[in-house]
Write a protein that holds these residues in place. Structure first.
Motif, PDB file in Angstrom:
ATOM      1  N   HIS A 191      14.692  38.736  17.347  1.00  0.00           N
ATOM      2  CA  HIS A 191      13.235  38.808  17.364  1.00  0.00           C
ATOM      3  C   HIS A 191      12.605  37.463  17.000  1.00  0.00           C
ATOM      4  CE1 HIS A 191      14.644  42.952  16.936  1.00  0.00           C
ATOM      5  NE2 HIS A 191      13.601  43.249  17.698  1.00  0.00           N
ATOM      6  N   GLY A 192      13.230  36.384  17.459  1.00  0.00           N
ATOM      7  CA  GLY A 192      12.681  35.051  17.270  1.00  0.00           C
ATOM      8  C   GLY A 192      12.936  34.421  15.916  1.00  0.00           C
ATOM      9  N   GLU A 193      13.717  35.059  15.080  1.00  0.00           N
ATOM     10  CA  GLU A 193      14.015  34.546  13.742  1.00  0.00           C
ATOM     11  C   GLU A 193      15.532  34.438  13.555  1.00  0.00           C
ATOM     12  OE1 GLU A 193      11.657  33.598  11.788  1.00  0.00           O
ATOM     13  OE2 GLU A 193       9.901  34.848  12.118  1.00  0.00           O
ATOM     14  N   PRO A 194      15.978  33.528  12.671  1.00  0.00           N
ATOM     15  CA  PRO A 194      17.407  33.490  12.356  1.00  0.00           C
ATOM     16  C   PRO A 194      17.840  34.810  11.711  1.00  0.00           C
ATOM     17  CG  PRO A 194      16.286  31.546  11.496  1.00  0.00           C
ATOM     18  CD  PRO A 194      15.227  32.499  11.966  1.00  0.00           C
ATOM     19  N   ALA A 195      19.002  35.294  12.118  1.00  0.00           N
ATOM     20  CA  ALA A 195      19.544  36.533  11.560  1.00  0.00           C
ATOM     21  C   ALA A 195      21.051  36.373  11.400  1.00  0.00           C
ATOM     22  CB  ALA A 195      19.214  37.711  12.466  1.00  0.00           C
ATOM     23  N   TRP A 196      21.625  37.143  10.472  1.00  0.00           N
ATOM     24  CA  TRP A 196      23.046  37.032  10.178  1.00  0.00           C
ATOM     25  C   TRP A 196      23.709  38.382  10.332  1.00  0.00           C
ATOM     26  CZ3 TRP A 196      19.083  34.577   7.760  1.00  0.00           C
ATOM     27  CH2 TRP A 196      19.062  33.184   7.929  1.00  0.00           C
ATOM     28  N   PHE A 197      24.886  38.334  10.955  1.00  0.00           N
ATOM     29  CA  PHE A 197      25.625  39.527  11.344  1.00  0.00           C
ATOM     30  C   PHE A 197      27.018  39.481  10.731  1.00  0.00           C
ATOM     31  CE2 PHE A 197      22.350  38.737  14.350  1.00  0.00           C
ATOM     32  CZ  PHE A 197      21.942  39.970  14.826  1.00  0.00           C
ATOM     33  N   ALA A 198      27.485  40.615  10.257  1.00  0.00           N
ATOM     34  CA  ALA A 198      28.828  40.726   9.691  1.00  0.00           C
ATOM     35  C   ALA A 198      29.803  41.042  10.810  1.00  0.00           C
ATOM     36  CB  ALA A 198      28.870  41.822   8.632  1.00  0.00           C
ATOM     37  N   GLY A 199      30.770  40.177  11.004  1.00  0.00           N
ATOM     38  CA  GLY A 199      31.750  40.395  12.048  1.00  0.00           C
ATOM     39  C   GLY A 199      31.153  40.361  13.441  1.00  0.00           C
ATOM     40  N   GLY A 200      29.990  39.754  13.579  1.00  0.00           N
ATOM     41  CA  GLY A 200      29.345  39.631  14.876  1.00  0.00           C
ATOM     42  C   GLY A 200      28.700  40.902  15.381  1.00  0.00           C
ATOM     43  N   ARG A 201      28.708  41.949  14.557  1.00  0.00           N
ATOM     44  CA  ARG A 201      28.254  43.246  15.068  1.00  0.00           C
ATOM     45  C   ARG A 201      26.952  43.724  14.447  1.00  0.00           C
ATOM     46  NH1 ARG A 201      33.652  46.266  14.043  1.00  0.00           N
ATOM     47  NH2 ARG A 201      32.157  47.710  13.204  1.00  0.00           N
ATOM     48  N   ARG A 202      26.917  43.829  13.144  1.00  0.00           N
ATOM     49  CA  ARG A 202      25.763  44.466  12.510  1.00  0.00           C
ATOM     50  C   ARG A 202      25.007  43.480  11.642  1.00  0.00           C
ATOM     51  NH1 ARG A 202      27.030  49.952   9.937  1.00  0.00           N
ATOM     52  NH2 ARG A 202      24.772  49.961   9.894  1.00  0.00           N
TER      53      ARG A 202
END
Length: 120
Positions: free
Chosen positions: A25-36
């Motif tokens: 949604h246009g903002e940096p985001a971080w995902f665990a294991g590339g999934r969630r």
């Protein structure tokens, strides 16, 4: 040390095993294991504040928002699922934020990544 609160948050997230950063949604985001997703920046997206939104264990959002509304809030869209909003444009307790980031990560990370974190 990273210069901005978003850069400091990035450093906390990327220190976790198997963490990946990509926009959401246009903002940096971080995902665990590339999934969630477990954390995202909210930089003036919904109001005039800089904040982050974190996955949070049940009951934590309500407790922190009730006890310290100057620092914590119920974020739009994900707040009904227990996510926690943390203002980054006030004095931030970075060790506490690191604990909150880790707790959110643990909620969504696969078992192998949680085990890797425990071994560290």
């Amino acid at each position: 040390m990273p210069a901005t609160p978003a850069e400091r948050l990035r450093a906390l997230c990327l220190a976790l095993p198997g963490c990946e950063e990509r926009p959401s949604h246009g903002e940096p985001a971080w995902f665990a294991g590339g999934r969630r997703m477990f954390a995202t920046v909210a930089d003036h997206h919904h109001d005039d504040r800089t904040a982050c939104w974190l996955a949070a264990p049940p009951g934590l959002q309500e407790h922190l928002v009730a006890t310290d509304p100057e620092r914590f809030f119920r974020p739009p869209y994900v707040g009904h699922r227990g996510w926690l909003g943390v203002y980054l444009d006030v004095a931030v307790d970075w060790p506490h934020l690191a604990d909150l980031v880790t707790a959110g990560y643990r909620l969504v990370a696969p078992a192998a990544l949680r085990a890797e974190l425990d071994r560290r």
